[in-house]
Design an enzyme around this catalytic site. Structure first.
Site, PDB file in Angstrom:
ATOM      1  N   LYS A  13       5.428   4.627   6.496  1.00  0.00           N
ATOM      2  CA  LYS A  13       4.001   4.855   6.221  1.00  0.00           C
ATOM      3  C   LYS A  13       3.105   4.258   7.313  1.00  0.00           C
ATOM      4  O   LYS A  13       2.134   4.878   7.709  1.00  0.00           O
ATOM      5  CB  LYS A  13       3.605   4.234   4.863  1.00  0.00           C
ATOM      6  CG  LYS A  13       4.352   4.821   3.673  1.00  0.00           C
ATOM      7  CD  LYS A  13       3.813   4.298   2.356  1.00  0.00           C
ATOM      8  CE  LYS A  13       3.991   2.816   2.107  1.00  0.00           C
ATOM      9  NZ  LYS A  13       5.397   2.363   1.963  1.00  0.00           N
ATOM     10  N   ARG A  88      -0.289   1.558  -5.580  1.00  0.00           N
ATOM     11  CA  ARG A  88       1.138   1.354  -5.812  1.00  0.00           C
ATOM     12  C   ARG A  88       1.467   1.360  -7.298  1.00  0.00           C
ATOM     13  O   ARG A  88       2.643   1.235  -7.663  1.00  0.00           O
ATOM     14  CB  ARG A  88       1.570   0.024  -5.218  1.00  0.00           C
ATOM     15  CG  ARG A  88       2.172   0.126  -3.809  1.00  0.00           C
ATOM     16  CD  ARG A  88       2.524  -1.278  -3.375  1.00  0.00           C
ATOM     17  NE  ARG A  88       3.569  -1.357  -2.403  1.00  0.00           N
ATOM     18  CZ  ARG A  88       3.381  -1.576  -1.102  1.00  0.00           C
ATOM     19  NH1 ARG A  88       2.168  -1.655  -0.612  1.00  0.00           N
ATOM     20  NH2 ARG A  88       4.417  -1.706  -0.299  1.00  0.00           N
ATOM     21  N   ARG A 127      14.264  -3.517  11.251  1.00  0.00           N
ATOM     22  CA  ARG A 127      12.829  -3.486  11.568  1.00  0.00           C
ATOM     23  C   ARG A 127      12.365  -4.814  12.167  1.00  0.00           C
ATOM     24  O   ARG A 127      12.712  -5.887  11.679  1.00  0.00           O
ATOM     25  CB  ARG A 127      12.025  -3.193  10.301  1.00  0.00           C
ATOM     26  CG  ARG A 127      10.521  -3.250  10.558  1.00  0.00           C
ATOM     27  CD  ARG A 127       9.719  -2.460   9.591  1.00  0.00           C
ATOM     28  NE  ARG A 127       9.603  -3.065   8.289  1.00  0.00           N
ATOM     29  CZ  ARG A 127       8.817  -2.588   7.332  1.00  0.00           C
ATOM     30  NH1 ARG A 127       8.133  -1.473   7.539  1.00  0.00           N
ATOM     31  NH2 ARG A 127       8.762  -3.187   6.160  1.00  0.00           N
ATOM     32  N   ARG A 171      12.304  -4.930  -3.726  1.00  0.00           N
ATOM     33  CA  ARG A 171      11.130  -4.079  -3.445  1.00  0.00           C
ATOM     34  C   ARG A 171      11.424  -2.622  -3.794  1.00  0.00           C
ATOM     35  O   ARG A 171      10.551  -1.905  -4.292  1.00  0.00           O
ATOM     36  CB  ARG A 171      10.739  -4.200  -1.965  1.00  0.00           C
ATOM     37  CG  ARG A 171      10.140  -5.557  -1.639  1.00  0.00           C
ATOM     38  CD  ARG A 171      10.040  -5.786  -0.151  1.00  0.00           C
ATOM     39  NE  ARG A 171       8.996  -5.007   0.478  1.00  0.00           N
ATOM     40  CZ  ARG A 171       8.936  -4.769   1.780  1.00  0.00           C
ATOM     41  NH1 ARG A 171       9.863  -5.229   2.586  1.00  0.00           N
ATOM     42  NH2 ARG A 171       7.944  -4.067   2.280  1.00  0.00           N
TER      43      ARG A 171
HETATM   44  P1  AMP Z   1       3.687  -3.431   2.661  1.00  0.00           P
HETATM   45  O1  AMP Z   1       3.373  -3.997   3.995  1.00  0.00           O
HETATM   46  O2  AMP Z   1       2.809  -2.224   2.331  1.00  0.00           O
HETATM   47  O3  AMP Z   1       5.151  -3.135   2.466  1.00  0.00           O
HETATM   48  O4  AMP Z   1       3.279  -4.538   1.583  1.00  0.00           O
HETATM   49  C1  AMP Z   1       3.923  -5.812   1.585  1.00  0.00           C
HETATM   50  C2  AMP Z   1       3.734  -6.467   0.234  1.00  0.00           C
HETATM   51  O5  AMP Z   1       2.338  -6.655  -0.031  1.00  0.00           O
HETATM   52  C3  AMP Z   1       4.241  -5.682  -0.964  1.00  0.00           C
HETATM   53  O6  AMP Z   1       5.639  -5.846  -1.157  1.00  0.00           O
HETATM   54  C4  AMP Z   1       3.415  -6.293  -2.083  1.00  0.00           C
HETATM   55  O7  AMP Z   1       3.896  -7.573  -2.441  1.00  0.00           O
HETATM   56  C5  AMP Z   1       2.071  -6.486  -1.406  1.00  0.00           C
HETATM   57  N1  AMP Z   1       1.217  -5.288  -1.579  1.00  0.00           N
HETATM   58  C6  AMP Z   1       0.763  -4.451  -0.617  1.00  0.00           C
HETATM   59  N2  AMP Z   1       0.009  -3.479  -1.147  1.00  0.00           N
HETATM   60  C7  AMP Z   1      -0.008  -3.680  -2.484  1.00  0.00           C
HETATM   61  C8  AMP Z   1      -0.578  -3.001  -3.590  1.00  0.00           C
HETATM   62  N3  AMP Z   1      -1.282  -1.869  -3.419  1.00  0.00           N
HETATM   63  N4  AMP Z   1      -0.362  -3.505  -4.828  1.00  0.00           N
HETATM   64  C9  AMP Z   1       0.336  -4.636  -5.010  1.00  0.00           C
HETATM   65  N5  AMP Z   1       0.929  -5.313  -4.035  1.00  0.00           N
HETATM   66  C10 AMP Z   1       0.771  -4.846  -2.770  1.00  0.00           C
END
Ligand code: AMP
Length: 213
Positions: A13, A88, A127, A171
């Site tokens: 993404k 999410r 990564r 995750r």
């Molecule tokens: P990402 O970089 O998008 O993979 O996000 C890393 C972490 O941030 C996720 O595993 C969640 O713990 C938190 N996070 C990011 N976006 C959200 C969201 N929309 N709702 C809840 N937690 C989030």
């Protein structure tokens, strides 16, 4: 053009958002990046988010919903935006719909990047992310020109703590339970577009360019 990026963690993404950001000059709003920035600066929000993130859990809806609503109210979002990593949960999706309705706006595309779990696990293991600018690499598929150094800004590359294999498994579990239902949600809203996320970065870029014009 208002775009949501859906897909499992590690589906690409962030990379695809950066492509769309450049092509359509839209702001790229990544909630994960906002949380990581807050953790780096040791803000109250960062302190609250960190424990959830380290465990591979979602940050509570109420923390993220107001943050995104605030960001979307900024002038640079008037002509459109790319939301990466939000919503999410169904609660977040409903909250977003209300926020946008108040602004007289709506989602135009919910792009779902489809990747099987084993593909994601392999990708996350390799990564590496730049500490400086956040650019993303893969040890095998997208290696930096110089080991451990970012091509873009010369920053140091590191493995995100939540990319450790046991956290990735958590995750993915959370993704299937909480986030995958959004695919049906946006299909019913009539804005869902599915993209095969396994065909390689440049091929996905081509698909996106054809899809969005
Ligand atoms: P990402 O970089 O998008 O993979 O996000 C890393 C972490 O941030 C996720 O595993 C969640 O713990 C938190 N996070 C990011 N976006 C959200 C969201 N929309 N709702 C809840 N937690 C989030």
């Amino acid at each position: 053009m208002n775009i949501i990026m859906l897909g499992a963690p590690g589906a690409g993404k962030g990379t695809f958002s950066a492509f769309l950001e450049e092509r359509y000059s839209l702001p790229h709003i990544a909630t994960g990046d906002i949380f990581r920035e807050n953790i780096k600066n040791n803000t109250e929000l960062g302190q609250k988010a960190k424990s959830y993130m380290d465990q591979g859990l979602l940050v509570p809806d109420e923390l993220v919903v107001s943050l995104v609503a605030d960001r979307l109210s900024k002038d640079d979002c008037k002509a459109g935006f790319i939301l990466d990593g939000f919503p999410r949960t169904l609660v977040q999706a409903e909250a977003l719909k209300e926020t946008l309705a108040d602004m007289g706006a709506q989602i135009d595309y919910a792009l779902d990047f489809e990747c099987p779990d084993d593909f994601i696990i392999e990708r996350m293991a390799g990564r590496r992310v730049c500490k400086g600018c956040g650019a993303s690499y893969h040890l095998v598929n997208v290696p930096p020109k110089q080991e451990g150094i970012c091509d873009v800004c010369g920053g140091e590359l590191y493995q995100r703590e939540d990319d450790a294999p046991e956290t990735v498994a958590k995750r993915l579990e959370v993704y299937h339970k909480e986030t995958q239902p959004l695919i049906d949600y946006y299909e019913k809203e009539g804005v869902l577009k599915c993209v095969d996320g396994t065909i390689g970065r440049d091929n996905v870029f081509k698909v996106l360019a054809e899809m969005l014009g």
